[in-house]
Design a protein around this motif. Sequence first.
Motif, PDB file in Angstrom:
ATOM      1  N   ARG A  33       0.855  -1.198   0.000  1.00  0.00           N
ATOM      2  CA  ARG A  33       0.000   0.000   0.000  1.00  0.00           C
ATOM      3  C   ARG A  33       0.880   1.235   0.000  1.00  0.00           C
ATOM      4  O   ARG A  33       1.803   1.345   0.798  1.00  0.00           O
ATOM      5  N   LEU A  34       0.552   2.143  -0.873  1.00  0.00           N
ATOM      6  CA  LEU A  34       1.306   3.375  -1.023  1.00  0.00           C
ATOM      7  C   LEU A  34       0.476   4.523  -0.462  1.00  0.00           C
ATOM      8  O   LEU A  34      -0.723   4.622  -0.737  1.00  0.00           O
ATOM      9  N   ARG A  35       1.096   5.362   0.347  1.00  0.00           N
ATOM     10  CA  ARG A  35       0.445   6.549   0.888  1.00  0.00           C
ATOM     11  C   ARG A  35       1.395   7.715   0.780  1.00  0.00           C
ATOM     12  O   ARG A  35       2.570   7.599   1.101  1.00  0.00           O
ATOM     13  N   LEU A  36       0.858   8.864   0.381  1.00  0.00           N
ATOM     14  CA  LEU A  36       1.643  10.093   0.344  1.00  0.00           C
ATOM     15  C   LEU A  36       1.225  10.933   1.537  1.00  0.00           C
ATOM     16  O   LEU A  36       0.059  11.301   1.663  1.00  0.00           O
ATOM     17  N   MET A  37       2.175  11.212   2.399  1.00  0.00           N
ATOM     18  CA  MET A  37       1.897  11.945   3.628  1.00  0.00           C
ATOM     19  C   MET A  37       2.313  13.403   3.477  1.00  0.00           C
ATOM     20  O   MET A  37       3.319  13.712   2.862  1.00  0.00           O
ATOM     21  N   ARG A  38       1.522  14.277   4.064  1.00  0.00           N
ATOM     22  CA  ARG A  38       1.884  15.689   4.206  1.00  0.00           C
ATOM     23  C   ARG A  38       1.801  15.957   5.698  1.00  0.00           C
ATOM     24  O   ARG A  38       0.709  16.087   6.244  1.00  0.00           O
ATOM     25  N   ALA A 122       3.951   1.177 -10.528  1.00  0.00           N
ATOM     26  CA  ALA A 122       5.414   1.115 -10.533  1.00  0.00           C
ATOM     27  C   ALA A 122       5.947   0.474  -9.250  1.00  0.00           C
ATOM     28  O   ALA A 122       6.880  -0.333  -9.295  1.00  0.00           O
ATOM     29  N   ALA A 123       5.340   0.807  -8.116  1.00  0.00           N
ATOM     30  CA  ALA A 123       5.779   0.227  -6.840  1.00  0.00           C
ATOM     31  C   ALA A 123       5.503  -1.274  -6.811  1.00  0.00           C
ATOM     32  O   ALA A 123       6.344  -2.062  -6.360  1.00  0.00           O
ATOM     33  N   GLN A 124       4.326  -1.666  -7.293  1.00  0.00           N
ATOM     34  CA  GLN A 124       3.979  -3.091  -7.336  1.00  0.00           C
ATOM     35  C   GLN A 124       4.974  -3.856  -8.196  1.00  0.00           C
ATOM     36  O   GLN A 124       5.467  -4.911  -7.808  1.00  0.00           O
ATOM     37  N   LYS A 125       5.292  -3.297  -9.349  1.00  0.00           N
ATOM     38  CA  LYS A 125       6.234  -3.939 -10.271  1.00  0.00           C
ATOM     39  C   LYS A 125       7.639  -4.005  -9.658  1.00  0.00           C
ATOM     40  O   LYS A 125       8.304  -5.033  -9.713  1.00  0.00           O
ATOM     41  N   ALA A 126       8.072  -2.896  -9.062  1.00  0.00           N
ATOM     42  CA  ALA A 126       9.424  -2.837  -8.490  1.00  0.00           C
ATOM     43  C   ALA A 126       9.594  -3.785  -7.307  1.00  0.00           C
ATOM     44  O   ALA A 126      10.689  -4.279  -7.062  1.00  0.00           O
ATOM     45  N   CYS A 127       8.520  -4.045  -6.601  1.00  0.00           N
ATOM     46  CA  CYS A 127       8.603  -4.867  -5.379  1.00  0.00           C
ATOM     47  C   CYS A 127       8.125  -6.299  -5.590  1.00  0.00           C
ATOM     48  O   CYS A 127       8.091  -7.082  -4.627  1.00  0.00           O
ATOM     49  N   ALA A 128       7.764  -6.668  -6.802  1.00  0.00           N
ATOM     50  CA  ALA A 128       7.166  -7.978  -7.067  1.00  0.00           C
ATOM     51  C   ALA A 128       8.030  -9.134  -6.569  1.00  0.00           C
ATOM     52  O   ALA A 128       7.534 -10.055  -5.913  1.00  0.00           O
ATOM     53  N   ASP A 130      10.434  -9.172  -4.269  1.00  0.00           N
ATOM     54  CA  ASP A 130      10.523  -9.176  -2.800  1.00  0.00           C
ATOM     55  C   ASP A 130       9.209  -9.619  -2.175  1.00  0.00           C
ATOM     56  O   ASP A 130       9.202 -10.358  -1.183  1.00  0.00           O
ATOM     57  N   LEU A 131       8.080  -9.181  -2.732  1.00  0.00           N
ATOM     58  CA  LEU A 131       6.784  -9.616  -2.207  1.00  0.00           C
ATOM     59  C   LEU A 131       6.616 -11.119  -2.351  1.00  0.00           C
ATOM     60  O   LEU A 131       6.126 -11.788  -1.442  1.00  0.00           O
ATOM     61  N   LYS A 132       7.036 -11.644  -3.477  1.00  0.00           N
ATOM     62  CA  LYS A 132       6.950 -13.096  -3.703  1.00  0.00           C
ATOM     63  C   LYS A 132       7.789 -13.844  -2.669  1.00  0.00           C
ATOM     64  O   LYS A 132       7.349 -14.841  -2.084  1.00  0.00           O
ATOM     65  N   ALA A 133       8.996 -13.342  -2.418  1.00  0.00           N
ATOM     66  CA  ALA A 133       9.879 -13.985  -1.440  1.00  0.00           C
ATOM     67  C   ALA A 133       9.276 -13.914  -0.030  1.00  0.00           C
ATOM     68  O   ALA A 133       9.326 -14.885   0.731  1.00  0.00           O
ATOM     69  N   LEU A 134       8.699 -12.774   0.315  1.00  0.00           N
ATOM     70  CA  LEU A 134       8.089 -12.635   1.643  1.00  0.00           C
ATOM     71  C   LEU A 134       6.830 -13.480   1.782  1.00  0.00           C
ATOM     72  O   LEU A 134       6.580 -14.051   2.852  1.00  0.00           O
ATOM     73  N   ARG A 135       6.046 -13.575   0.732  1.00  0.00           N
ATOM     74  CA  ARG A 135       4.839 -14.438   0.777  1.00  0.00           C
ATOM     75  C   ARG A 135       5.229 -15.869   1.097  1.00  0.00           C
ATOM     76  O   ARG A 135       4.527 -16.556   1.833  1.00  0.00           O
ATOM     77  N   ALA A 136       6.340 -16.328   0.512  1.00  0.00           N
ATOM     78  CA  ALA A 136       6.786 -17.691   0.743  1.00  0.00           C
ATOM     79  C   ALA A 136       7.186 -17.932   2.195  1.00  0.00           C
ATOM     80  O   ALA A 136       7.238 -19.071   2.658  1.00  0.00           O
ATOM     81  N   ARG A 137       7.452 -16.868   2.919  1.00  0.00           N
ATOM     82  CA  ARG A 137       7.889 -16.987   4.308  1.00  0.00           C
ATOM     83  C   ARG A 137       6.769 -16.718   5.316  1.00  0.00           C
ATOM     84  O   ARG A 137       7.006 -16.738   6.522  1.00  0.00           O
ATOM     85  N   LEU A 138       5.581 -16.440   4.824  1.00  0.00           N
ATOM     86  CA  LEU A 138       4.457 -16.200   5.717  1.00  0.00           C
ATOM     87  C   LEU A 138       3.963 -17.515   6.333  1.00  0.00           C
ATOM     88  O   LEU A 138       4.032 -18.577   5.698  1.00  0.00           O
TER      89      LEU A 138
END
Length: 141
Positions: A33-38, A122-128, A130-138
């Motif tokens: 999840r992406l959030r832009l904070m001010r 872009a964030a989803q693509k860039a982190c794909a 790492d997300l796959k690796a982390l899912r495998a460790r859940l």
Amino acid sequence: MTIRRKARKTIAAAAAGPGMGQAGMGQAGMRLRLRLMRGSEIAVGPGKADLLQGIAETGSISAAGRRLNMSYKRAWLLIDTMNRCFRAPLVTAGSGGKAGGGAALTALGEEVLARFRHMEQAAQKACAADLKALRARLRKE
């Protein structure tokens, strides 16, 4: 391509498929999840982007809120936060009444929505990987 044309194209593409705010859960309930904070406020995040998209598609704050199972008051509070966070409003709304008020994204609102959706993709693509690796460790459910 102008920013406005690109924004409309991105809004249309987002309408064709859910953004990360709506789905993106994938396997094992993990999502990015992406959030832009001010400061301490969320200027824009998945829910606010979904609300902007709903307003763009329906021309109504009420209808956009109903799509997201939120009250008009909650939708208006989110819009107010976004409008205060940016240099100019993202949403304009007419007063209600017999003719109905209606709401629309400003040019800046269209641009913010388009850029945010692009950043999500872009964030989803860039982190794909790492997300796959982390899912495998859940832990299994």
